[in-house]
Scaffold this motif. Structure first.
Motif, mmCIF file in Angstrom:
data_model
loop_
_atom_site.group_PDB
_atom_site.id
_atom_site.type_symbol
_atom_site.label_atom_id
_atom_site.label_comp_id
_atom_site.label_asym_id
_atom_site.label_seq_id
_atom_site.Cartn_x
_atom_site.Cartn_y
_atom_site.Cartn_z
ATOM 1 N N ALA A 192 -10.777 11.995 -3.265
ATOM 2 C CA ALA A 192 -10.542 13.190 -4.083
ATOM 3 C C ALA A 192 -9.366 12.996 -5.040
ATOM 4 C CB ALA A 192 -10.286 14.397 -3.179
ATOM 5 N N ALA A 193 -8.372 12.230 -4.616
ATOM 6 C CA ALA A 193 -7.173 12.021 -5.434
ATOM 7 C C ALA A 193 -7.299 10.808 -6.349
ATOM 8 C CB ALA A 193 -5.956 11.861 -4.528
ATOM 9 N N GLY A 194 -8.429 10.110 -6.272
ATOM 10 C CA GLY A 194 -8.621 8.939 -7.114
ATOM 11 C C GLY A 194 -7.772 7.745 -6.702
ATOM 12 N N LEU A 195 -7.386 7.696 -5.449
ATOM 13 C CA LEU A 195 -6.574 6.587 -4.944
ATOM 14 C C LEU A 195 -7.468 5.451 -4.459
ATOM 15 C CD1 LEU A 195 -4.025 8.735 -2.921
ATOM 16 C CD2 LEU A 195 -3.617 7.577 -5.109
ATOM 17 N N PRO A 196 -6.990 4.228 -4.493
ATOM 18 C CA PRO A 196 -7.806 3.101 -4.048
ATOM 19 C C PRO A 196 -8.032 3.148 -2.534
ATOM 20 C CG PRO A 196 -5.590 2.356 -4.583
ATOM 21 C CD PRO A 196 -5.673 3.803 -4.993
ATOM 22 N N PRO A 197 -9.163 2.610 -2.064
ATOM 23 C CA PRO A 197 -9.467 2.619 -0.627
ATOM 24 C C PRO A 197 -8.472 1.813 0.204
ATOM 25 C CG PRO A 197 -11.419 2.053 -1.901
ATOM 26 C CD PRO A 197 -10.262 2.075 -2.852
ATOM 27 N N ALA A 198 -7.921 0.752 -0.358
ATOM 28 C CA ALA A 198 -7.011 -0.119 0.382
ATOM 29 C C ALA A 198 -5.594 0.013 -0.166
ATOM 30 C CB ALA A 198 -7.474 -1.566 0.285
ATOM 31 N N ASP A 199 -4.638 -0.212 0.718
ATOM 32 C CA ASP A 199 -3.225 -0.216 0.346
ATOM 33 C C ASP A 199 -2.600 -1.458 0.986
ATOM 34 O OD1 ASP A 199 -0.504 0.164 -0.007
ATOM 35 O OD2 ASP A 199 -0.555 2.297 0.525
ATOM 36 N N PRO A 200 -2.733 -2.610 0.320
ATOM 37 C CA PRO A 200 -2.275 -3.872 0.921
ATOM 38 C C PRO A 200 -0.808 -3.869 1.362
ATOM 39 C CG PRO A 200 -3.588 -4.306 -1.026
ATOM 40 C CD PRO A 200 -3.353 -2.818 -0.979
ATOM 41 N N ALA A 201 0.060 -3.191 0.638
ATOM 42 C CA ALA A 201 1.473 -3.159 1.032
ATOM 43 C C ALA A 201 1.644 -2.425 2.359
ATOM 44 C CB ALA A 201 2.313 -2.510 -0.065
ATOM 45 N N ARG A 202 0.980 -1.284 2.501
ATOM 46 C CA ARG A 202 1.061 -0.546 3.779
ATOM 47 C C ARG A 202 0.430 -1.355 4.897
ATOM 48 N NH1 ARG A 202 1.853 3.460 7.162
ATOM 49 N NH2 ARG A 202 0.159 4.333 8.378
ATOM 50 N N GLU A 203 -0.701 -1.980 4.624
ATOM 51 C CA GLU A 203 -1.358 -2.781 5.655
ATOM 52 C C GLU A 203 -0.419 -3.883 6.148
ATOM 53 O OE1 GLU A 203 -4.998 -4.079 3.808
ATOM 54 O OE2 GLU A 203 -5.417 -2.015 3.212
ATOM 55 N N ALA A 204 0.267 -4.548 5.231
ATOM 56 C CA ALA A 204 1.201 -5.618 5.615
ATOM 57 C C ALA A 204 2.331 -5.061 6.476
ATOM 58 C CB ALA A 204 1.751 -6.304 4.377
ATOM 59 N N ARG A 205 2.844 -3.886 6.099
ATOM 60 C CA ARG A 205 3.917 -3.266 6.899
ATOM 61 C C ARG A 205 3.405 -2.905 8.293
ATOM 62 N NH1 ARG A 205 4.633 -0.470 2.067
ATOM 63 N NH2 ARG A 205 3.771 1.432 2.999
ATOM 64 N N GLN A 206 2.205 -2.358 8.355
ATOM 65 C CA GLN A 206 1.638 -1.959 9.647
ATOM 66 C C GLN A 206 1.388 -3.174 10.542
ATOM 67 O OE1 GLN A 206 2.552 1.182 9.806
ATOM 68 N NE2 GLN A 206 0.672 1.643 10.891
ATOM 69 N N ILE A 207 0.905 -4.248 9.949
ATOM 70 C CA ILE A 207 0.651 -5.450 10.737
ATOM 71 C C ILE A 207 1.956 -6.004 11.285
ATOM 72 C CG2 ILE A 207 -0.050 -7.880 10.540
ATOM 73 C CD1 ILE A 207 -2.404 -6.835 8.783
#
Length: 94
Positions: free
Chosen positions: A40-55
């Motif tokens: 709805a907000a037009g944001l991309p499905p993936a957020d590689p920076a957040r994924e890296a932080r979470q990992i």
């Protein structure tokens, strides 16, 4: 011949497996809401920076818990990949 010690361990494993399934179900309910919001907000499905932080965060937690960090990363990567696939489906449905 019944092995009560083994049966007790297996019951604990069964309980833990059930908890894991319910926790994953709850996690996916939230990530589905995230996917709808991103679409709805037009944001991309993936957020590689957040994924890296979470990992990295999960690897640190794994080390603290005496769990193999590589295993925990593979597990989280599997979950993240499934979440991204869902987010892409939601985005493409719009």
């Amino acid at each position: 011949m019944a092995d009560e010690v083994l049966d007790g361990y297996r019951q604990s494993i069964d309980n833990i497996d059930a908890a894991l399934v319910f926790l994953l179900a709850e996690r996916f309910k939230v990530t589905q809401a995230v996917g709808r919001h991103k679409a709805a907000a037009g944001l991309p499905p993936a957020d590689p920076a957040r994924e890296a932080r979470q990992i990295e965060r999960l690897r640190d937690l794994a080390r603290t818990a005496a769990l193999d960090p590589d295993f925990s990363e593979k597990f989280l990567r599997f979950v993240i990949d499934e979440v991204i696939r869902h987010h892409e489906r939601v985005r493409d449905a719009d």
